[in-house]
Design an enzyme around this catalytic site. Structure first.
Site: not given
Length: 144
Positions: A65, A68-70
């Site tokens: 996550v 992915g969020e980065s």
């Protein structure tokens, strides 16, 4: 931020400066995330499994996550443009396979690039190209 990272030509200079000087942020640096391609529509980053595992040696679900969020945050910030910023308002992840070693690569694809919202799908794969997780992230785009 690695010098191999490619930036789109129209990227605001202040965003390039922020990305280069921060390395994508403190957490991204700690996790050894390397940004390889960056644009609002399509971005790619990689991360080692080693150092990002949970207690039994699998790549931590939270590490998926964070990767992915980065990537989704940077892609949204690029779309937002000069004088604006992106703030994550929703994220979800489905983990479909585990991995214990090697490098994972995330590919971020824009689903919606609007005036106030940007939504991306990020797929994390292992070195053999197997899908490990699917992440969907929505960012609100704000004026500074």
């Amino acid at each position: 931020m690695d010098t191999m990272t490619t930036f789109p030509e129209n990227l605001p200079p202040e965003l390039v400066e922020r990305l280069v000087t921060s390395g994508g942020g403190e957490l991204a640096r700690k996790m050894n995330i390397e940004f390889l391609e960056l644009s609002a529509e399509h971005s790619v980053a990689s991360m080692p499994v080693e150092g990002n595992t949970q207690v039994i040696g699998l790549l931590h679900g939270g590490a998926h996550v964070v990767l992915g969020e980065s990537l989704g945050s940077v892609s949204s910030a690029i779309h937002a443009g000069a004088g604006r910023y992106a703030v994550g308002i929703e994220i979800n992840a489905t983990h479909s396979r585990s991995v214990t070693s090697g490098i994972v690569t995330a590919t971020c694809t824009a689903l919606v690039l609007g005036r106030t919202l940007a939504t991306h799908e990020i797929v994390v794969r292992d070195e053999d190209g197997r899908r490990l997780s699917t992440i969907r992230m929505t960012n609100m785009l704000r004026d500074q």
